[in-house]
Motif scaffolding. Sequence first.
Motif, PDB file in Angstrom:
ATOM      1  N   VAL A   1      14.487  -6.896  -5.068  1.00  0.00           N
ATOM      2  CA  VAL A   1      15.708  -6.107  -4.888  1.00  0.00           C
ATOM      3  C   VAL A   1      16.658  -6.931  -4.019  1.00  0.00           C
ATOM      4  CG1 VAL A   1      16.670  -4.006  -3.877  1.00  0.00           C
ATOM      5  CG2 VAL A   1      14.538  -3.916  -5.180  1.00  0.00           C
TER       6      VAL A   1
ATOM      7  N   ASN B   1       1.416  -7.093   3.509  1.00  0.00           N
ATOM      8  CA  ASN B   1       0.502  -6.745   4.604  1.00  0.00           C
ATOM      9  C   ASN B   1      -0.718  -5.961   4.145  1.00  0.00           C
ATOM     10  OD1 ASN B   1       2.110  -7.914   6.539  1.00  0.00           O
ATOM     11  ND2 ASN B   1       3.343  -6.069   6.802  1.00  0.00           N
ATOM     12  N   VAL B   2      -0.583  -5.226   3.041  1.00  0.00           N
ATOM     13  CA  VAL B   2      -1.742  -4.424   2.620  1.00  0.00           C
ATOM     14  C   VAL B   2      -2.925  -5.330   2.298  1.00  0.00           C
ATOM     15  CG1 VAL B   2      -1.135  -4.252   0.153  1.00  0.00           C
ATOM     16  CG2 VAL B   2      -2.485  -2.452   1.238  1.00  0.00           C
TER      17      VAL B   2
ATOM     18  N   GLY C   1       0.814  -1.213   0.000  1.00  0.00           N
ATOM     19  CA  GLY C   1       0.000   0.000   0.000  1.00  0.00           C
ATOM     20  C   GLY C   1       0.848   1.263   0.000  1.00  0.00           C
ATOM     21  N   HIS C   2       1.891   1.291   0.834  1.00  0.00           N
ATOM     22  CA  HIS C   2       2.664   2.516   0.982  1.00  0.00           C
ATOM     23  C   HIS C   2       3.492   2.819  -0.269  1.00  0.00           C
ATOM     24  CE1 HIS C   2       2.219   2.971   5.557  1.00  0.00           C
ATOM     25  NE2 HIS C   2       1.353   2.054   5.137  1.00  0.00           N
TER      26      HIS C   2
ATOM     27  N   THR D   1      -6.587  -6.335   8.962  1.00  0.00           N
ATOM     28  CA  THR D   1      -7.992  -6.430   9.356  1.00  0.00           C
ATOM     29  C   THR D   1      -8.776  -5.166   8.974  1.00  0.00           C
ATOM     30  OG1 THR D   1      -7.128  -5.962  11.562  1.00  0.00           O
ATOM     31  CG2 THR D   1      -7.908  -8.173  11.179  1.00  0.00           C
TER      32      THR D   1
ATOM     33  N   GLU E   1       8.462  -4.886  -6.967  1.00  0.00           N
ATOM     34  CA  GLU E   1       7.789  -5.769  -5.993  1.00  0.00           C
ATOM     35  C   GLU E   1       8.293  -7.199  -6.192  1.00  0.00           C
ATOM     36  OE1 GLU E   1       5.808  -5.840  -3.267  1.00  0.00           O
ATOM     37  OE2 GLU E   1       6.001  -8.018  -3.498  1.00  0.00           O
TER      38      GLU E   1
ATOM     39  N   ILE F   1      -8.897  -1.929   9.362  1.00  0.00           N
ATOM     40  CA  ILE F   1      -9.455  -0.852  10.203  1.00  0.00           C
ATOM     41  C   ILE F   1      -8.780   0.481   9.882  1.00  0.00           C
ATOM     42  CG2 ILE F   1      -9.878  -0.055  12.560  1.00  0.00           C
ATOM     43  CD1 ILE F   1      -9.607  -3.076  13.395  1.00  0.00           C
TER      44      ILE F   1
ATOM     45  N   TYR G   1       1.579  -2.356  13.872  1.00  0.00           N
ATOM     46  CA  TYR G   1       0.388  -3.030  13.345  1.00  0.00           C
ATOM     47  C   TYR G   1      -0.665  -2.042  12.876  1.00  0.00           C
ATOM     48  CZ  TYR G   1       0.559  -3.554  18.495  1.00  0.00           C
ATOM     49  OH  TYR G   1       0.800  -3.396  19.818  1.00  0.00           O
ATOM     50  N   GLY G   2      -0.232  -0.793  12.596  1.00  0.00           N
ATOM     51  CA  GLY G   2      -1.235   0.211  12.251  1.00  0.00           C
ATOM     52  C   GLY G   2      -1.053   0.907  10.920  1.00  0.00           C
ATOM     53  N   GLY G   3      -0.342   0.286   9.995  1.00  0.00           N
ATOM     54  CA  GLY G   3       0.009   1.007   8.772  1.00  0.00           C
ATOM     55  C   GLY G   3      -1.036   1.019   7.684  1.00  0.00           C
ATOM     56  N   PHE G   4      -2.120   0.238   7.825  1.00  0.00           N
ATOM     57  CA  PHE G   4      -3.112   0.267   6.739  1.00  0.00           C
ATOM     58  C   PHE G   4      -3.826   1.613   6.719  1.00  0.00           C
ATOM     59  CE2 PHE G   4      -7.502  -0.601   5.207  1.00  0.00           C
ATOM     60  CZ  PHE G   4      -7.169  -0.704   3.870  1.00  0.00           C
ATOM     61  N   LYS G   5      -4.272   2.042   7.893  1.00  0.00           N
ATOM     62  CA  LYS G   5      -4.967   3.331   7.966  1.00  0.00           C
ATOM     63  C   LYS G   5      -4.088   4.483   7.521  1.00  0.00           C
ATOM     64  CE  LYS G   5      -5.107   2.752  12.440  1.00  0.00           C
ATOM     65  NZ  LYS G   5      -3.910   1.866  12.605  1.00  0.00           N
TER      66      LYS G   5
HETATM   67  C1  LIG Z   1      -2.967  -9.452  10.481  1.00  0.00           C
HETATM   68  C2  LIG Z   1      -2.746  -7.973  10.312  1.00  0.00           C
HETATM   69  C3  LIG Z   1      -3.736  -7.091  10.704  1.00  0.00           C
HETATM   70  C4  LIG Z   1      -3.536  -5.718  10.549  1.00  0.00           C
HETATM   71  N1  LIG Z   1      -4.580  -4.878  10.818  1.00  0.00           N
HETATM   72  C5  LIG Z   1      -4.453  -3.556  10.577  1.00  0.00           C
HETATM   73  C6  LIG Z   1      -5.572  -2.714  10.732  1.00  0.00           C
HETATM   74  O1  LIG Z   1      -6.686  -3.170  11.018  1.00  0.00           O
HETATM   75  N2  LIG Z   1      -5.410  -1.380  10.519  1.00  0.00           N
HETATM   76  C7  LIG Z   1      -4.201  -0.863  10.190  1.00  0.00           C
HETATM   77  O2  LIG Z   1      -4.097   0.348  10.073  1.00  0.00           O
HETATM   78  N3  LIG Z   1      -3.127  -1.652   9.970  1.00  0.00           N
HETATM   79  C8  LIG Z   1      -3.226  -2.996  10.138  1.00  0.00           C
HETATM   80  N4  LIG Z   1      -2.152  -3.821   9.898  1.00  0.00           N
HETATM   81  C9  LIG Z   1      -0.856  -3.247   9.524  1.00  0.00           C
HETATM   82  C10 LIG Z   1      -0.754  -2.891   8.043  1.00  0.00           C
HETATM   83  O3  LIG Z   1      -1.280  -3.911   7.236  1.00  0.00           O
HETATM   84  C11 LIG Z   1       0.714  -2.619   7.678  1.00  0.00           C
HETATM   85  O4  LIG Z   1       1.292  -1.726   8.610  1.00  0.00           O
HETATM   86  C12 LIG Z   1       0.859  -1.972   6.293  1.00  0.00           C
HETATM   87  O5  LIG Z   1       0.102  -2.704   5.336  1.00  0.00           O
HETATM   88  C13 LIG Z   1       2.328  -1.941   5.894  1.00  0.00           C
HETATM   89  O6  LIG Z   1       2.562  -1.197   4.718  1.00  0.00           O
HETATM   90  P1  LIG Z   1       2.466  -1.804   3.218  1.00  0.00           P
HETATM   91  O7  LIG Z   1       1.037  -1.917   2.855  1.00  0.00           O
HETATM   92  O8  LIG Z   1       3.265  -0.988   2.318  1.00  0.00           O
HETATM   93  O9  LIG Z   1       3.132  -3.241   3.441  1.00  0.00           O
HETATM   94  P2  LIG Z   1       3.226  -4.490   2.462  1.00  0.00           P
HETATM   95  O10 LIG Z   1       1.931  -4.723   1.759  1.00  0.00           O
HETATM   96  O11 LIG Z   1       3.787  -5.617   3.271  1.00  0.00           O
HETATM   97  O12 LIG Z   1       4.277  -3.979   1.379  1.00  0.00           O
HETATM   98  C14 LIG Z   1       5.675  -4.206   1.418  1.00  0.00           C
HETATM   99  C15 LIG Z   1       6.043  -4.894   0.132  1.00  0.00           C
HETATM  100  O13 LIG Z   1       7.467  -4.914   0.001  1.00  0.00           O
HETATM  101  C16 LIG Z   1       7.788  -6.075  -0.710  1.00  0.00           C
HETATM  102  N5  LIG Z   1       9.204  -6.357  -0.537  1.00  0.00           N
HETATM  103  C17 LIG Z   1       9.862  -6.700   0.611  1.00  0.00           C
HETATM  104  N6  LIG Z   1      11.157  -6.899   0.366  1.00  0.00           N
HETATM  105  C18 LIG Z   1      11.347  -6.657  -0.953  1.00  0.00           C
HETATM  106  C19 LIG Z   1      12.482  -6.718  -1.811  1.00  0.00           C
HETATM  107  N7  LIG Z   1      13.687  -7.061  -1.361  1.00  0.00           N
HETATM  108  N8  LIG Z   1      12.327  -6.417  -3.124  1.00  0.00           N
HETATM  109  C20 LIG Z   1      11.089  -6.068  -3.611  1.00  0.00           C
HETATM  110  N9  LIG Z   1       9.981  -6.027  -2.853  1.00  0.00           N
HETATM  111  C21 LIG Z   1      10.110  -6.308  -1.542  1.00  0.00           C
HETATM  112  C22 LIG Z   1       6.881  -7.138  -0.102  1.00  0.00           C
HETATM  113  O14 LIG Z   1       6.738  -8.262  -0.943  1.00  0.00           O
HETATM  114  C23 LIG Z   1       5.583  -6.343   0.100  1.00  0.00           C
HETATM  115  O15 LIG Z   1       4.676  -6.535  -0.970  1.00  0.00           O
HETATM  116  C24 LIG Z   1      -2.309  -5.215  10.027  1.00  0.00           C
HETATM  117  C25 LIG Z   1      -1.335  -6.119   9.624  1.00  0.00           C
HETATM  118  C26 LIG Z   1      -1.550  -7.491   9.730  1.00  0.00           C
HETATM  119  C27 LIG Z   1      -0.512  -8.457   9.225  1.00  0.00           C
END
Ligand SMILES: Cc1cc2nc3c(=O)[nH]c(=O)nc-3n(C[C@H](O)[C@H](O)[C@H](O)COP(=O)(O)OP(=O)(O)OC[C@H]3O[C@@H](n4cnc5c(N)ncnc54)[C@H](O)[C@@H]3O)c2cc1C
Length: 417
Positions: free
Chosen positions: A206, A71-72, A41-42, A76, A63, A78, A364-368
């Motif tokens: 990477v 994690n995105v 997501g980020h 859950t 990716e 929220i 655990y709060g990065g979705f919001k």
């Molecule tokens: C069970 C659970 C419940 C949660 N509930 C909530 C909630 O209700 N509300 C909330 O706000 N947050 C929640 N979170 C936290 C939130 O999901 C994460 O903080 C947030 O999604 C992290 O950011 P992201 O989406 O960018 O992460 P990700 O989707 O994990 O993105 C990181 C990406 O980097 C990629 N990557 C890693 N290493 C490499 C590499 N070397 N080369 C290329 N790509 C790479 C990975 O494959 C991944 O796709 C929850 C998390 C979990 C697991």
Amino acid sequence: MRFSGWRVLKEGLTGNKGWGPQWRDPEPKRDYDVVIIGGGGHGLATAYYLAAEHGITNVAVLEKGYLGGGNVGRNTTIVRANYYLPGNSEFYSHSLRLWEGLEQELNYNAMMSQRGILNLYHNDGQRDAAVRRGNSIINQGDDAELLNRDQVRALAPYLNFDNNRFPIMGALMQRRAGTARHDAVAWGFARGADMRGVDLIQNCEVTGIDVEAGKVTGVQTSRGVIRAKKVALAAAGRSGQVAAMAGLTLPIESHVLQAFVSEGVKPLIDQVITFAEGHLYISQSDKGGLVFGSYLDFYSSYAARGNLPMVEHTMENCVAMVPAVSKARLLRSWGGIMDMTPDGSPIIDHAPIDGLYLNCGWCYGGFKATPGSGNAYAHLIATDRPHGAAAWFKLDRFRSGYGLMDEEGTGAQHNLH
Ligand SMILES: Cc1cc2nc3c(=O)[nH]c(=O)nc-3n(C[C@H](O)[C@H](O)[C@H](O)COP(=O)(O)OP(=O)(O)OC[C@H]3O[C@@H](n4cnc5c(N)ncnc54)[C@H](O)[C@@H]3O)c2cc1C
């Protein structure tokens, strides 16, 4: 391709033959202005705002798996802006405001549902804490209401009000909080970035970060070398490993967090409910599944699967809070890797290497945070100045101690709280 009611109607009447892929599948170029590591997501939101707000489109998101597979797509779902401490509260407030216009901006149905959140309290001390938090949220310009036991009962009659261990005395409510469909958020940002010329490169891991004379020059990947003027980390639970490729040690521990979904049941839970005493959160998806989770698995790991003691703990709390859940069958569960910082707050900052940027520590709060984080990170990468709403998210705070935001109150070792 724009989505609209008319388009859905037309496609429905003509056999749904007109829908195309949502984004291209380009080969990586040799050179980009900005390379973003991580298509969660980020990373995707950052790419979108770089293009949409700063006109920077010579950008690749790399990716290692598929877009939204981290994690995105595992959380859950929220969304809320009820943080307490300065630094965090204005950031999450900014993020919630972006959420509120996101579907229109992206022309994408992310199923944003402002159904409200109830943070239950069970004793006088928790009530006092809820009052302070509520006042701080209102001060920030967001909404908060203190509900008594009868008001909670009117909204959520299925809760166990007579549990001797955890009697429900009331709740702090935020009506603008709620849920969004997590993977649709990733897809919406991906589509928006792709439409503006960003290359989204999947199955591209990477494996190294190239640094020459203190400046980043590009990355090594499973699909060859890619040069870049700026490299931006957005690897969530893998942040520590990716930063190590540039010789950096981050103040992050990776832990597993599990989520659970029951079989579909008739509409029961209208809001998101959190249970303060046992740390549990629950909501109901549009398909009818009860979606819930609780604590981290309390040891460091990069394995995205959970362990049975935490499953037992979560079920115990869930049944204590909503006894009717004991009749439902659990459909599935999974884990995601959390990038935990010592003060429970994130980092959006320059790395101490020219041209390298950090976005991590979302705990655990990065979705919001997704739109706010992408928006603030894009601002930092484009202008080399922190965004006003994310000005506290400095890496240096862990060295100097100034500006720490101990939102969780757990300290440095998450397995000890
Ligand atoms: C069970 C659970 C419940 C949660 N509930 C909530 C909630 O209700 N509300 C909330 O706000 N947050 C929640 N979170 C936290 C939130 O999901 C994460 O903080 C947030 O999604 C992290 O950011 P992201 O989406 O960018 O992460 P990700 O989707 O994990 O993105 C990181 C990406 O980097 C990629 N990557 C890693 N290493 C490499 C590499 N070397 N080369 C290329 N790509 C790479 C990975 O494959 C991944 O796709 C929850 C998390 C979990 C697991």
